[in-house]
Design a protein around this motif. Structure first.
Motif, mmCIF file in Angstrom:
data_model
loop_
_atom_site.group_PDB
_atom_site.id
_atom_site.type_symbol
_atom_site.label_atom_id
_atom_site.label_comp_id
_atom_site.label_asym_id
_atom_site.label_seq_id
_atom_site.Cartn_x
_atom_site.Cartn_y
_atom_site.Cartn_z
ATOM 1 N N THR A 196 0.540 -2.789 17.061
ATOM 2 C CA THR A 196 0.839 -4.009 17.815
ATOM 3 C C THR A 196 -0.140 -5.083 17.401
ATOM 4 O OG1 THR A 196 -0.631 -3.620 19.713
ATOM 5 C CG2 THR A 196 1.539 -2.567 19.762
ATOM 6 N N THR A 197 0.286 -6.319 17.498
ATOM 7 C CA THR A 197 -0.602 -7.440 17.206
ATOM 8 C C THR A 197 -0.443 -8.484 18.294
ATOM 9 O OG1 THR A 197 -1.066 -9.279 15.676
ATOM 10 C CG2 THR A 197 1.151 -8.359 15.614
ATOM 11 N N GLY A 198 -1.578 -8.851 18.906
ATOM 12 C CA GLY A 198 -1.563 -9.847 19.969
ATOM 13 C C GLY A 198 -1.786 -9.247 21.340
ATOM 14 N N GLY A 199 -2.336 -10.064 22.237
ATOM 15 C CA GLY A 199 -2.493 -9.665 23.631
ATOM 16 C C GLY A 199 -3.667 -8.761 23.910
ATOM 17 N N THR A 200 -4.678 -8.699 22.999
ATOM 18 C CA THR A 200 -5.808 -7.787 23.209
ATOM 19 C C THR A 200 -7.074 -8.504 23.641
ATOM 20 O OG1 THR A 200 -6.465 -7.924 20.876
ATOM 21 C CG2 THR A 200 -4.912 -6.187 21.480
ATOM 22 N N GLY A 201 -6.999 -9.816 23.885
ATOM 23 C CA GLY A 201 -8.190 -10.573 24.243
ATOM 24 C C GLY A 201 -8.421 -10.673 25.734
ATOM 25 N N PHE A 202 -9.120 -11.750 26.149
ATOM 26 C CA PHE A 202 -9.462 -11.960 27.547
ATOM 27 C C PHE A 202 -8.597 -13.031 28.192
ATOM 28 C CE2 PHE A 202 -13.133 -9.378 26.910
ATOM 29 C CZ PHE A 202 -13.534 -8.971 28.179
ATOM 30 N N GLY A 203 -7.565 -13.486 27.517
ATOM 31 C CA GLY A 203 -6.664 -14.472 28.102
ATOM 32 C C GLY A 203 -5.946 -13.922 29.318
ATOM 33 N N VAL A 204 -5.480 -14.823 30.177
ATOM 34 C CA VAL A 204 -4.815 -14.412 31.411
ATOM 35 C C VAL A 204 -3.601 -13.539 31.124
ATOM 36 C CG1 VAL A 204 -3.600 -15.245 33.471
ATOM 37 C CG2 VAL A 204 -5.634 -16.444 32.652
ATOM 38 N N ARG A 205 -2.868 -13.858 30.041
ATOM 39 C CA ARG A 205 -1.640 -13.126 29.741
ATOM 40 C C ARG A 205 -1.863 -11.989 28.740
ATOM 41 N NH1 ARG A 205 2.742 -15.206 31.839
ATOM 42 N NH2 ARG A 205 4.022 -13.906 30.477
ATOM 43 N N ASP A 206 -3.118 -11.758 28.347
ATOM 44 C CA ASP A 206 -3.396 -10.679 27.393
ATOM 45 C C ASP A 206 -3.397 -9.345 28.132
ATOM 46 O OD1 ASP A 206 -3.607 -12.437 25.312
ATOM 47 O OD2 ASP A 206 -5.774 -12.673 25.475
ATOM 48 N N GLN A 251 0.817 -1.219 0.000
ATOM 49 C CA GLN A 251 0.000 0.000 0.000
ATOM 50 C C GLN A 251 0.850 1.269 0.000
ATOM 51 O OE1 GLN A 251 -3.444 0.295 0.051
ATOM 52 N NE2 GLN A 251 -3.639 -1.913 -0.256
ATOM 53 N N GLY A 252 2.188 1.107 -0.061
ATOM 54 C CA GLY A 252 3.055 2.270 -0.138
ATOM 55 C C GLY A 252 3.590 2.751 1.200
ATOM 56 N N PHE A 253 3.312 2.004 2.274
ATOM 57 C CA PHE A 253 3.872 2.370 3.582
ATOM 58 C C PHE A 253 5.322 1.870 3.674
ATOM 59 C CE2 PHE A 253 -0.647 2.421 4.150
ATOM 60 C CZ PHE A 253 -0.907 3.395 5.110
ATOM 61 N N GLU A 254 6.088 2.496 4.563
ATOM 62 C CA GLU A 254 7.475 2.090 4.785
ATOM 63 C C GLU A 254 7.607 1.495 6.189
ATOM 64 O OE1 GLU A 254 11.988 4.040 5.120
ATOM 65 O OE2 GLU A 254 10.258 5.285 4.538
ATOM 66 N N CYS A 255 7.891 0.197 6.266
ATOM 67 C CA CYS A 255 8.012 -0.481 7.559
ATOM 68 C C CYS A 255 9.434 -0.306 8.088
ATOM 69 C CB CYS A 255 7.660 -1.958 7.429
ATOM 70 S SG CYS A 255 5.909 -2.228 7.085
ATOM 71 N N THR A 256 9.599 0.584 9.067
ATOM 72 C CA THR A 256 10.933 0.924 9.572
ATOM 73 C C THR A 256 11.292 0.191 10.856
ATOM 74 O OG1 THR A 256 9.979 2.806 10.767
ATOM 75 C CG2 THR A 256 10.848 3.232 8.554
ATOM 76 N N LYS A 257 10.286 -0.338 11.538
ATOM 77 C CA LYS A 257 10.537 -1.022 12.805
ATOM 78 C C LYS A 257 9.758 -2.337 12.848
ATOM 79 C CE LYS A 257 13.064 2.086 15.028
ATOM 80 N NZ LYS A 257 14.411 1.806 15.562
ATOM 81 N N TYR A 258 10.405 -3.354 13.410
ATOM 82 C CA TYR A 258 9.726 -4.638 13.604
ATOM 83 C C TYR A 258 10.387 -5.357 14.774
ATOM 84 C CZ TYR A 258 8.542 -9.580 13.011
ATOM 85 O OH TYR A 258 8.133 -10.864 13.236
ATOM 86 N N ALA A 259 9.578 -5.877 15.666
ATOM 87 C CA ALA A 259 10.122 -6.608 16.814
ATOM 88 C C ALA A 259 9.079 -7.580 17.335
ATOM 89 C CB ALA A 259 10.551 -5.649 17.924
ATOM 90 N N VAL A 260 9.556 -8.565 18.075
ATOM 91 C CA VAL A 260 8.690 -9.538 18.738
ATOM 92 C C VAL A 260 9.066 -9.560 20.213
ATOM 93 C CG1 VAL A 260 7.911 -11.936 18.838
ATOM 94 C CG2 VAL A 260 8.597 -10.929 16.638
ATOM 95 N N VAL A 261 8.074 -9.392 21.101
ATOM 96 C CA VAL A 261 8.323 -9.422 22.544
ATOM 97 C C VAL A 261 7.309 -10.354 23.194
ATOM 98 C CG1 VAL A 261 9.256 -7.080 22.589
ATOM 99 C CG2 VAL A 261 6.818 -7.440 23.001
ATOM 100 N N PRO A 262 7.612 -10.883 24.370
ATOM 101 C CA PRO A 262 6.642 -11.717 25.086
ATOM 102 C C PRO A 262 5.540 -10.864 25.703
ATOM 103 C CG PRO A 262 8.612 -11.427 26.401
ATOM 104 C CD PRO A 262 8.901 -10.808 25.067
ATOM 105 N N ASP A 263 4.573 -11.528 26.342
ATOM 106 C CA ASP A 263 3.467 -10.819 26.988
ATOM 107 C C ASP A 263 3.935 -10.215 28.300
ATOM 108 O OD1 ASP A 263 1.115 -11.416 25.213
ATOM 109 O OD2 ASP A 263 1.743 -13.467 25.648
ATOM 110 N N ASP A 264 4.755 -9.211 28.190
ATOM 111 C CA ASP A 264 5.333 -8.535 29.346
ATOM 112 C C ASP A 264 5.035 -7.047 29.225
ATOM 113 O OD1 ASP A 264 7.678 -6.893 30.555
ATOM 114 O OD2 ASP A 264 7.864 -8.853 31.527
ATOM 115 N N GLU A 265 4.250 -6.513 30.183
ATOM 116 C CA GLU A 265 3.827 -5.118 30.080
ATOM 117 C C GLU A 265 5.013 -4.158 29.973
ATOM 118 O OE1 GLU A 265 0.709 -3.505 32.555
ATOM 119 O OE2 GLU A 265 0.094 -5.530 33.119
ATOM 120 N N GLY A 266 6.048 -4.408 30.774
ATOM 121 C CA GLY A 266 7.203 -3.516 30.749
ATOM 122 C C GLY A 266 7.882 -3.480 29.396
ATOM 123 N N LYS A 267 8.090 -4.656 28.792
ATOM 124 C CA LYS A 267 8.756 -4.705 27.490
ATOM 125 C C LYS A 267 7.886 -4.105 26.396
ATOM 126 C CE LYS A 267 11.774 -8.588 28.594
ATOM 127 N NZ LYS A 267 12.184 -9.978 28.276
#
Length: 651
Positions: free
Chosen positions: A69-79, A34-50
Motif C-alpha cells: 500500500t502507498t499513502g495514509g501512513t503519516g500523522f494527518g487526520v485522515r491517515d 526487477q522481474g516481479f509480476e504486478c497482478t493487482k492495482y487499485a486506488v481507494v480513498p482514505d476509508d478504513e473499511g475499503k
C-alpha cells in the motif's frame, strides 16, 4: 515462479482522479523491471473499511504474494492505513518496519513521523509505504536490497529459503547477519502439502490468557450494502428435484420453463351453462339431448339441442351455445329423473356465441410459467401447472434450517429447570427468546427447522452443535456469542475448528452491529452460517435483513429479487437518526387522505435492541438513513415489509 504483487494507492485525490496517482505507477514500474509480476492495482480513498476489504480480498484470493500500500501512513487526520491494516495481520514483521524507517531517516528526520506496518495475512506479505514518490523509492530500495523481500515471500509461501541463500552465497553477500550458511528454518509443516485453511483467522484464540485477548474487534465494520453484497456473492442455490404438482409445491422456485403440451382447451368448449345448437336454428321448441342419451363425440342431429355445462365440449355440428336464461322449459321426460324433454329457445344466437375455440386459453408450445417463478400460496402457479396437465415439475430445493442459541445464562421456556426455581429474585437466568421467535418465523415461511437447542459457553459444545447443524441442514442460524467477551466463541470455533471463512464480523447497522456471516465447506458444498446478535429484537430484525435474502437465494430465487420489498411510507412521529443506518420497527397502515391513498408508518415505541415487544404487531421496518438530528413527523422514507412474508410461504 515470479512474485505476484498487488499495489494499492490510498488517496482521496487519486480515488477521484486516477491520473493523479504517481506513487502506485512508480511502484509498478520499479518492480516490473526487477522481474516481479504486478497482478493487482487499485486506488481507494482514505476509508478504513475499503482499505481492509481490498487488502484482505487480495491476500485471500491467492493472486498476490506481496501486497504493497502507498499513502495514509503519516500523522494527518485522515491517515488511517496502519489502523486499517494492523488488525488483519496474523504475524507482524517489525524488522521490515525498522528497515524502511532506518533507510528513510538517512534522508530526512521527518521520516520519524511515518507509521508503517508490515506482516503476513495468510500466504501473502503486506507492507505499507508512504505516499510520496521519493519515500516510495527509498522504502522499495531498502526492501529489495539483498533479496530481503524475495526471501520473506518464499518463506511465507511455505518454502525453505535455500534458493535465496544459495544465490546470496554465490554473490558473496550476507544480507542476514548471524545466519551465515548454516541457517536452518524450522517450519513446523510439510512443504509438499498445505492443508485447507480459512482465508484468514482474525478471531481471538480462546485458549490464550486474558492478557492476549483482543481489546477491540479485529473485524472491520463494513457498510450495510457491502455486507448484503457479500451474502449474495457467497451463496448459491441448492440442487433441484422433481416435485409433484400439489399444494405442497408452494414456496418452491421453478427450475425449468413450463410449456403447454397441447392446446387448452383441446376442442371447442362452452363458457356458460346452456344448450349447444346450430346457429342457423331459429327460436323455437327443440328436443333436448344429454351426455347420457347422446355421446358428445357423435354429430348433433338436426333440429335438436344438447345440454352442456360450463367447460364441456361441443358435439360435432354445433357451433354456438345458448344460455339457460334465454330458454324456457316446455316438457320433461316421463322418467324417474324428470329430466328436460323439450326446451324452447327464445333468441337467436350467432356463430361462436359462448364458445371457446381450441387453444384460446393456451396454445400448444406456449410457455406458461418461466424458470425462476416462485410458487406462491395464492394458488395461481399450482393451478396453472394443473391447467396444462403437468403432474410434476422440476423445482429448487428449499433450505432446511438449523437454529441454536448460545450462553450459559439462557434457559428454554419449556425447560424443567423452571420447576423448583425457588425464590425468583435469586435466579439469574434469561428465557431464550430467539429460538422460539426465529422458528415461528421460519416455519411460517414454510421452512423445515432443526432445533439444536441451547449451547453452553465452551468449545466442545459449540463444535458438537455446529457439526450437527452441518450434518442435518443447509444453513446454520445462531444467536449470541458474536461480541468481544471471552465466552463469545462462535467466530473462533468457525475459523479454528472448521476452517470456515468469516466474510464479515461487524456491520454498520442498528440494531445488529455484531452480525456475522460465515461459510463452512461441508461435503463439497459451501454452507452459510449466520451468527445474529443475542438481543432478541436485534436477532429478529437482522433475520429479516440478512437471513431471508440468503434463504431465498438458496432456494433458487433470482439474486435481484431476494431482498424484501421496499415501499415509501409516511412516518407518524419523529424518529431520531443514528450515525449508523437504522431499522425502526413500525406498524404500516394504509390510509386515504384528501382522496389519495398512502401508507403510514406508526412507531412501536422504544427501539432498544433487547425490547422484543417492539416487534409484536410490527409489519415493517423503516429504513432510516445514517445521520444526525431526526426525521420529522410526516416525512417520507423507505420501509421494508415483513408481515406479508410471514403470512405466506413465498411473499
Amino acid at each position: 515462479m515470479a512474485i505476484r504483487v498487488g499495489v494499492l494507492t490510498i488517496s482521496e485525490t487519486a480515488s477521484a482522479d486516477a491520473s493523479k496517482d504517481k506513487s502506485g505507477p512508480t511502484i509498478r514500474d520499479i518492480l516490473t523491471t526487477q522481474g516481479f509480476e504486478c497482478t493487482k492495482y487499485a486506488v481507494v480513498p482514505d476509508d478504513e473499511g475499503k482499505v481492509r476489504s481490498t487488502v484482505l480480498g487480495w491476500c485471500t484470493e491467492g493472486e498476490a504474494d506481496w501486497v504493497i500500500t502507498t499513502g495514509g501512513t503519516g500523522f494527518g487526520v485522515r491517515d488511517r492505513t496502519p489502523e486499517a491494516i494492523s488488525p488483519l495481520l496474523e504475524r507482524h514483521a517489525p524488522g521490515l518496519v525498522h528497515l524502511m524507517l532506518s533507510r528513510s531517516l538517512t534522508h530526512t528526520p521527518l521520516a520519524a513521523l511515518a507509521r508503517p506496518v508490515a506482516g503476513t495475512i495468510g500466504a501473502a506479505l503486506v507492507t505499507t509505504l508512504p505516499g510520496s514518490v521519493k519515500a516510495v523509492k527509498e522504502n522499495l530500495a531498502a526492501l529489495l536490497e539483498g533479496g530481503v523481500v524475495q526471501h520473506a515471500v518464499e518463506l511465507v509461501r511455505g518454502g525453505s529459503g535455500r534458493a535465496v541463500h544459495s544465490e546470496l552465497a554465490r554473490a558473496g553477500t550476507s544480507a542476514f547477519a548471524g545466519e551465515g550458511h548454516h541457517h536452518h528454518h524450522r517450519h513446523h509443516r510439510h512443504h509438499d502439502h498445505t492443508p485447507p485453511v480459512p482465508r484468514s483467522v482474525l478471531s481471538h484464540d480462546p485458549t490464550l490468557p486474558a492478557s492476549a485477548r483482543h481489546r477491540e474487534s479485529p473485524f472491520p465494520i463494513i457498510p450495510l450494502s457491502d455486507a448484503l453484497k457479500l451474502v449474495m456473492e457467497n451463496i448459491t442455490p441448492l440442487g433441484t428435484f422433481q416435485a409433484k404438482v400439489n399444494p405442497a409445491l408452494k414456496g418452491h422456485v421453478l427450475a425449468e420453463d413450463v410449456y403447454a403440451t397441447q392446446n387448452v382447451p383441446s376442442t371447442y368448449t362452452t363458457s356458460v351453462d346452456g344448450y349447444a345448437l346450430r346457429s342457423t336454428d331459429p327460436p323455437g321448441v327443440y328436443p333436448v339431448l344429454t351426455s347420457s342419451t347422446h355421446p358428445y363425440t357423435a354429430p348433433l342431429p338436426p333440429n335438436t339441442l344438447y345440454r352442456i355445462n360450463t367447460g364441456g365440449p361441443l358435439p360435432p355440428g354445433a357451433d354456438a351455445v345458448i344460455m339457460v336464461e334465454d330458454t324456457r322449459l316446455v316438457s320433461t321426460a316421463d322418467t324417474e329423473e324428470k329430466e328436460e324433454k323439450e326446451v324452447e329457445t327464445l333468441v337467436s344466437v350467432p356463430t361462436g356465441e359462448n364458445v371457446r375455440a381450441p387453444g384460446s386459453d393456451v396454445r400448444e408450445g406456449e410457455r406458461v410459467l418461466a424458470r425462476g417463478t416462485v410458487v406462491k400460496s395464492g394458488g395461481g402457479e399450482v393451478g396453472t401447472l394443473a391447467f396444462v396437465g403437468r403432474e410434476q415439475v422440476e423445482v429448487y430445493k428449499k433450505s432446511k434450517v438449523a437454529i441454536l442459541s448460545t450462553g450459559n445464562e439462557i434457559v428454554d421456556i419449556q425447560s424443567t429447570r423452571r420447576q423448583g426455581q425457588g425464590d425468583s429474585s435469586e435466579w439469574g437466568g434469561i428465557w431464550d427468546t430467539n429460538r422460539p421467535s426465529l422458528q415461528a418465523a421460519l416455519e411460517g415461511m414454510g421452512y423445515e427447522v432443526v432445533d439444536l437447542g441451547i449451547v453452553s459457553d465452551d468449545i466442545p459444545a459449540h463444535k458438537a452443535a455446529i457439526s450437527r447443524g452441518l450434518a442435518s441442514a443447509d444453513i446454520l442460524l445462531t444467536t449470541g456469542g458474536t461480541s468481544m467477551g471471552p465466552t463469545d466463541l462462535l467466530k473462533p470455533v468457525v475459523e479454528r475448528e472448521f476452517g470456515g471463512t468469516i466474510h464479515f464480523g461487524r456491520v454498520a447497522v442498528k440494531p445488529g452491529k455484531p452480525t456475522t456471516f460465515a461459510t463452512i465447506e461441508d461435503g463439497g458444498r459451501r454452507k452459510p452460517v449466520f451468527a445474529l446478535p443475542g438481543n432478541p429484537a436485534s436477532a429478529l430484525v437482522c433475520f429479516y435483513v440478512f437471513v431471508v435474502p440468503a434463504l431465498r437465494r438458496l432456494g433458487g430465487w433470482e439474486a435481484g429479487r431476494c431482498h424484501l420489498p421496499r415501499v415509501k411510507v409516511q412516518i407518524q412521529s419523529p424518529m431520531r437518526l443514528d450515525p449508523r443506518p437504522e431499522f425502526h420497527r413500525v406498524v404500516i397502515k394504509s390510509a386515504v387522505d384528501e382522496g389519495q391513498g398512502r401508507l403510514k408508518a406508526y412507531s412501536t415505541g422504544g427501539q432498544r435492541s433487547s425490547r422484543m415487544s417492539s416487534l409484536s404487531g410490527a409489519n415493517g421496518l423503516v429504513a432510516l438513513p445514517a445521520g444526525q438530528g431526526e426525521m420529522k413527523e410526516g416525512e417520507w422514507v423507505e420501509a421494508i415489509f415483513v408481515l406479508t412474508l410471514t403470512q405466506t410461504s413465498a411473499a
